[in-house]
Design an enzyme around this catalytic site. Structure first.
Site, PDB file in Angstrom:
ATOM      1  CB  SER A   1     -53.103   1.710   6.439  1.00 21.88           C
ATOM      2  OG  SER A   1     -52.776   2.315   7.660  1.00 21.88           O
TER       3      SER A   1
ATOM      4  CG  MET B   1     -50.335  -4.650  17.258  1.00 18.57           C
ATOM      5  SD  MET B   1     -49.653  -2.996  17.474  1.00 18.57           S
ATOM      6  CE  MET B   1     -51.108  -2.090  17.880  1.00 18.57           C
ATOM      7  NE  ARG B   2     -43.811 -11.969  19.190  1.00 17.56           N
ATOM      8  CZ  ARG B   2     -44.165 -12.819  20.129  1.00 17.56           C
ATOM      9  NH1 ARG B   2     -45.414 -12.858  20.546  1.00 17.56           N
ATOM     10  NH2 ARG B   2     -43.288 -13.647  20.663  1.00 17.56           N
TER      11      ARG B   2
ATOM     12  CG  LEU C   1     -38.984  -5.958  18.391  1.00 17.75           C
ATOM     13  CD1 LEU C   1     -38.002  -5.267  17.440  1.00 17.75           C
ATOM     14  CD2 LEU C   1     -39.783  -7.018  17.645  1.00 17.75           C
TER      15      LEU C   1
ATOM     16  CG  ASN D   1     -43.188   1.178  16.900  1.00 19.80           C
ATOM     17  OD1 ASN D   1     -43.900   0.544  16.120  1.00 19.80           O
ATOM     18  ND2 ASN D   1     -43.639   1.607  18.072  1.00 19.80           N
TER      19      ASN D   1
ATOM     20  CG  HIS E   1     -47.287   4.746  19.933  1.00 22.35           C
ATOM     21  ND1 HIS E   1     -47.884   3.516  20.162  1.00 22.35           N
ATOM     22  CD2 HIS E   1     -47.797   5.597  20.848  1.00 22.35           C
ATOM     23  CE1 HIS E   1     -48.722   3.631  21.188  1.00 22.35           C
ATOM     24  NE2 HIS E   1     -48.679   4.877  21.622  1.00 22.35           N
TER      25      HIS E   1
ATOM     26  CG  ASP F   1     -45.443   2.042  22.011  1.00 25.03           C
ATOM     27  OD1 ASP F   1     -45.083   1.524  20.945  1.00 25.03           O
ATOM     28  OD2 ASP F   1     -46.533   1.787  22.550  1.00 25.03           O
TER      29      ASP F   1
ATOM     30  CD  GLU G   1     -50.372   6.092  12.760  1.00 26.49           C
ATOM     31  OE1 GLU G   1     -49.787   5.040  12.472  1.00 26.49           O
ATOM     32  OE2 GLU G   1     -51.418   6.114  13.455  1.00 26.49           O
TER      33      GLU G   1
HETATM   34  C1  GAR Z   1     -51.089   2.328  13.518  1.00 28.62           C
HETATM   35  O1  GAR Z   1     -52.000   3.314  13.980  1.00 28.62           O
HETATM   36  C2  GAR Z   1     -49.821   2.326  14.337  1.00 28.62           C
HETATM   37  O2  GAR Z   1     -49.426   3.608  14.735  1.00 28.62           O
HETATM   38  C3  GAR Z   1     -50.234   1.485  15.506  1.00 28.62           C
HETATM   39  O3  GAR Z   1     -50.981   0.441  14.941  1.00 28.62           O
HETATM   40  C4  GAR Z   1     -51.657   0.926  13.780  1.00 28.62           C
HETATM   41  C5  GAR Z   1     -51.368  -0.016  12.644  1.00 28.62           C
HETATM   42  O4  GAR Z   1     -52.103   0.357  11.516  1.00 28.62           O
HETATM   43  N1  GAR Z   1     -49.107   1.001  16.235  1.00 28.62           N
HETATM   44  C6  GAR Z   1     -49.048   0.945  17.575  1.00 28.62           C
HETATM   45  O5  GAR Z   1     -49.977   1.233  18.296  1.00 28.62           O
HETATM   46  C7  GAR Z   1     -47.706   0.479  18.126  1.00 28.62           C
HETATM   47  N2  GAR Z   1     -47.668   0.621  19.557  1.00 28.62           N
HETATM   48  P1  GAR Z   1     -51.742  -0.200  10.074  1.00 28.62           P
HETATM   49  O6  GAR Z   1     -51.665  -1.730  10.231  1.00 28.62           O
HETATM   50  O7  GAR Z   1     -52.865   0.220   9.211  1.00 28.62           O
HETATM   51  O8  GAR Z   1     -50.410   0.378   9.680  1.00 28.62           O
END
Ligand code: GAR
Length: 206
Positions: free
Chosen positions: A19, A96-97, A99, A113, A115, A151, A180
């Site tokens: 998203s 979710m990895r 680097l 990034n 978060h 993060d 976000e």
């Molecule tokens: C988001 O809420 C983002 O902030 C989080 O994953 C979700 C991805 O949503 N990221 C983390 O937690 C990174 N540590 P999306 O695929 O709909 O963008």
């Protein structure tokens, strides 16, 4: 960005829903985010809905499945795919990895990034649930430069919301996600403008 400047080429990395990628793509399409274009969308998970959406929308996509592969080897493929498209800025959008040091070194201060917490509170997985269960009264999201720690890098911007009495972890996550989608494009625009400097961890607007 002046008319003569070329748009910043974004390489989007995602692992799931996508998203944040979709919000960035829509903001570029509508002109709310100028000075940037999406060069490629790369996923590390074959079933990532964000990857399917990107390819349906006509973006260049790449899939490098990371499961079971050494981090350095996987990252080398991703770096090559980004360099091949002359990517200027790497956008982790639910990637979710962690680097590898080599990845960070390949794009110094050029990896962002997002978060879903007000860092440094609640790094890692399920940040919104962590925040809700901790009982915080303010929650939100953070866009930051990426370093080798989870993060962790210098913060570009944060958006905060109040936690309502009526919230549960799910509604809180949904409301943070709305922030976000605004925050990421705003942060990209700031970085694209080049009008900032980093003093240690501190992002300073020039
Ligand atoms: C988001 O809420 C983002 O902030 C989080 O994953 C979700 C991805 O949503 N990221 C983390 O937690 C990174 N540590 P999306 O695929 O709909 O963008």
């Amino acid at each position: 960005m002046s008319a003569a400047q070329k748009p910043l080429r974004l390489g989007i990395l995602l692992s799931g829903r996508g998203s944040n990628f979709l919000a960035i793509a829509e903001n570029i399409r509508s002109g709310r985010l100028s000075g940037a274009e999406i060069a490629v969308v790369i996923a590390n998970v074959a079933e990532a809905p964000g990857l399917a959406a990107a390819s349906e929308m006509g973006f260049e996509t790449e899939l490098f499945v990371s499961k079971g592969r050494p981090r350095a080897e996987h990252d080398a493929d991703v770096i090559a795919a980004l360099k091949k498209r002359n990517v200027d800025l790497v956008i982790l959008a639910g990637y979710m990895r962690l680097l590898s040091p080599r990845f960070i070194a390949a794009f110094p201060n050029r990896i962002l990034n997002i978060h879903p917490s007000l860092l440094p509170a609640f790094p890692g997985l399920d940040a919104q649930t962590q925040a809700f269960e901790y009982g915080v009264k303010l929650a939100g999201c953070t866009v930051h430069f990426v370093d080798e720690h989870l993060d962790h890098g210098a913060i570009i911007l944060q958006r905060a919301i109040e936690v309502a009495e009526s919230d549960d972890a799910h509604s809180l996550a949904e409301r943070i996600l709305v922030e976000e989608h605004i925050a990421y494009s705003e942060a990209i625009a700031r970085v694209a403008s080049g009008e900032f400097e980093l003093r240690g961890r501190r992002y300073i607007k020039k």
